[in-house]
Each structure stands twice: as structure tokens, then as C-alpha cells.
Design a protein around this motif. Structure first.
Motif, PDB file in Angstrom:
ATOM      1  N   GLY A   1     -21.844 -22.189 -74.848  1.00 32.32           N
ATOM      2  CA  GLY A   1     -21.354 -21.102 -74.010  1.00 32.32           C
ATOM      3  C   GLY A   1     -21.867 -19.718 -74.398  1.00 32.32           C
ATOM      4  O   GLY A   1     -21.659 -18.752 -73.671  1.00 32.32           O
ATOM      5  N   HIS A   2     -22.489 -19.611 -75.579  1.00 31.36           N
ATOM      6  CA  HIS A   2     -22.977 -18.302 -76.044  1.00 31.36           C
ATOM      7  C   HIS A   2     -24.460 -18.318 -76.381  1.00 31.36           C
ATOM      8  O   HIS A   2     -25.059 -17.253 -76.535  1.00 31.36           O
ATOM      9  CB  HIS A   2     -22.205 -17.838 -77.285  1.00 31.36           C
ATOM     10  CG  HIS A   2     -20.741 -17.662 -77.039  1.00 31.36           C
ATOM     11  ND1 HIS A   2     -20.222 -16.587 -76.358  1.00 31.36           N
ATOM     12  CD2 HIS A   2     -19.688 -18.428 -77.380  1.00 31.36           C
ATOM     13  CE1 HIS A   2     -18.913 -16.705 -76.293  1.00 31.36           C
ATOM     14  NE2 HIS A   2     -18.559 -17.817 -76.904  1.00 31.36           N
TER      15      HIS A   2
ATOM     16  N   GLN B   1     -24.651 -21.777 -80.076  1.00 29.01           N
ATOM     17  CA  GLN B   1     -23.229 -22.022 -79.839  1.00 29.01           C
ATOM     18  C   GLN B   1     -22.991 -22.316 -78.364  1.00 29.01           C
ATOM     19  O   GLN B   1     -23.553 -21.651 -77.496  1.00 29.01           O
ATOM     20  CB  GLN B   1     -22.407 -20.817 -80.288  1.00 29.01           C
ATOM     21  CG  GLN B   1     -22.516 -20.565 -81.778  1.00 29.01           C
ATOM     22  CD  GLN B   1     -21.779 -19.302 -82.183  1.00 29.01           C
ATOM     23  OE1 GLN B   1     -21.575 -18.394 -81.396  1.00 29.01           O
ATOM     24  NE2 GLN B   1     -21.372 -19.255 -83.450  1.00 29.01           N
TER      25      GLN B   1
ATOM     26  N   LYS C   1     -25.429 -11.058 -82.372  1.00 29.68           N
ATOM     27  CA  LYS C   1     -24.531  -9.900 -82.419  1.00 29.68           C
ATOM     28  C   LYS C   1     -23.900  -9.750 -83.805  1.00 29.68           C
ATOM     29  O   LYS C   1     -23.802  -8.642 -84.335  1.00 29.68           O
ATOM     30  CB  LYS C   1     -23.453 -10.049 -81.355  1.00 29.68           C
ATOM     31  CG  LYS C   1     -22.570  -8.848 -81.188  1.00 29.68           C
ATOM     32  CD  LYS C   1     -21.614  -9.034 -80.022  1.00 29.68           C
ATOM     33  CE  LYS C   1     -20.812  -7.784 -79.776  1.00 29.68           C
ATOM     34  NZ  LYS C   1     -19.918  -7.902 -78.634  1.00 29.68           N
TER      35      LYS C   1
ATOM     36  N   ASP D   1     -26.742 -15.467 -78.487  1.00 30.23           N
ATOM     37  CA  ASP D   1     -26.205 -14.099 -78.406  1.00 30.23           C
ATOM     38  C   ASP D   1     -25.082 -13.803 -79.395  1.00 30.23           C
ATOM     39  O   ASP D   1     -25.075 -12.751 -80.026  1.00 30.23           O
ATOM     40  CB  ASP D   1     -25.732 -13.792 -76.987  1.00 30.23           C
ATOM     41  CG  ASP D   1     -26.870 -13.792 -75.980  1.00 30.23           C
ATOM     42  OD1 ASP D   1     -28.043 -13.704 -76.406  1.00 30.23           O
ATOM     43  OD2 ASP D   1     -26.590 -13.876 -74.772  1.00 30.23           O
ATOM     44  N   ALA D   2     -24.136 -14.696 -79.537  1.00 31.69           N
ATOM     45  CA  ALA D   2     -22.982 -14.432 -80.411  1.00 31.69           C
ATOM     46  C   ALA D   2     -23.422 -14.274 -81.863  1.00 31.69           C
ATOM     47  O   ALA D   2     -22.981 -13.351 -82.562  1.00 31.69           O
ATOM     48  CB  ALA D   2     -21.940 -15.540 -80.283  1.00 31.69           C
TER      49      ALA D   2
END
Length: 165
Positions: free
Chosen positions: A79-80, A77, A87, A83-84
Motif C-alpha cells: 500500500g505504500h 511495503q 520518507k 514512499d513510506a
């Protein structure tokens, strides 16, 4: 001993035996029990020590567990990165572990559930429908030999004949 060095020594010992008594730990390190307790509190507050655990051989208790490793290919994704999505995945209760990986797949997800059907439901109902998930490959653990440094097999008796010159 510097506090950082003491913390490292404490963590090293606890990694092998998390049930060791504070006083015994203090004796091994040549410090007071209060000093050990202070460092333990700080290690937990800093999230260096995340939990104290037990490795269980569920099979010996007569309880079957299904362990699966799922390779997940995703579209990162903007900008992420990963990690997003990682999570979102690690918040599912059946997820035991999540790792970002190099190679063909982006994430490796470890599951611990009670049945093969539960793995199938997780993949089809929870994991695959997530945005950014491109594909999954599921591997089932057939037998555990060693986990977290603990050998699961019973110690074998050496049946070889002793031969001396």
C-alpha cells in the motif's frame, strides 16, 4: 507573456543565479519588478521553488566533509511501495538526498557528514535496523569535480604551445 511562461523563464534564470536582483530579473524578462515578485511568491507557495542555495567547496575553507552514497535494497511495503520508507530515511538530518532507483538497488541515499565514523553509525544504528531494509552498500565520494552544475577544480592554465600554420 503568459504567467506559466513567465514562471518557467524565472525558474530557468534562477537556477543559474539565485542571487539575481528582482529588478534585474524583471529587466531581463521585460516585465515589472512587481510581476516578478508575484510570480516568485506563487512559485514558492506551489513548492516549485523549494529553496535558494549556495554550492560550497568546503575543502577550500579547510573543513573536511564526508560524502557517501548508500545503495539500499528494500522490501516494498504493501500500500505504500517505497514512499513510506523513503520518507523515514529523508527525515534524518545527515541525509542530503534520497532517490528511488531502477536496477539492482531500490533507493540511493546521499549523506553529508563530518567523519567516516558518522557514516558507519548512520548505516548501523539508523538505516540498517529499519523494517524493510534488506541490504546496503556504501560508496564514499573521494573527490568532487562538479556538483549542481558547478565545477570545483580551479580553472587550469592551458600550457600547450600555440602552433599556427
Amino acid at each position: 507573456m503568459k504567467p506559466e511562461q513567465l514562471q518557467e523563464e524565472i525558474v530557468t534564470i534562477l537556477q543559474e543565479n539565485s542571487r539575481i536582483e528582482v529588478q534585474q530579473l524583471a529587466d531581463m524578462l521585460g516585465v515589472t519588478a512587481q510581476a516578478v515578485e508575484k510570480q516568485l511568491k506563487e512559485l514558492q507557495e506551489k513548492r516549485i521553488i523549494l529553496r535558494f542555495g549556495t554550492v560550497v567547496n568546503w575543502q577550500k575553507l579547510g573543513r573536511q566533509k564526508v560524502y557517501a552514497l548508500i545503495d539500499v535494497k528494500i522490501t516494498p511495503q504493501r500500500g505504500h511501495g517505497f514512499d513510506a520508507l523513503a520518507k523515514r530515511i529523508y527525515r534524518f538530518p545527515e541525509v542530503h538526498s534520497v532517490y528511488v532507483m531502477s536496477g539492482t538497488y531500490d533507493l540511493s541515499v546521499g549523506l553529508e557528514v563530518d567523519s567516516l565514523e558518522a557514516v558507519g553509525r548512520f548505516v548501523t544504528e539508523k538505516l540498517s535496523p529499519l523494517d524493510s531494509v534488506v541490504s546496503t552498500t556504501t560508496h564514499f565520494v573521494l573527490k568532487k569535480y562538479k556538483e549542481d552544475g558547478v565545477i570545483f577544480d580551479d580553472p587550469e592554465n592551458d600550457q600547450r604551445l600555440v602552433i599556427s600554420p
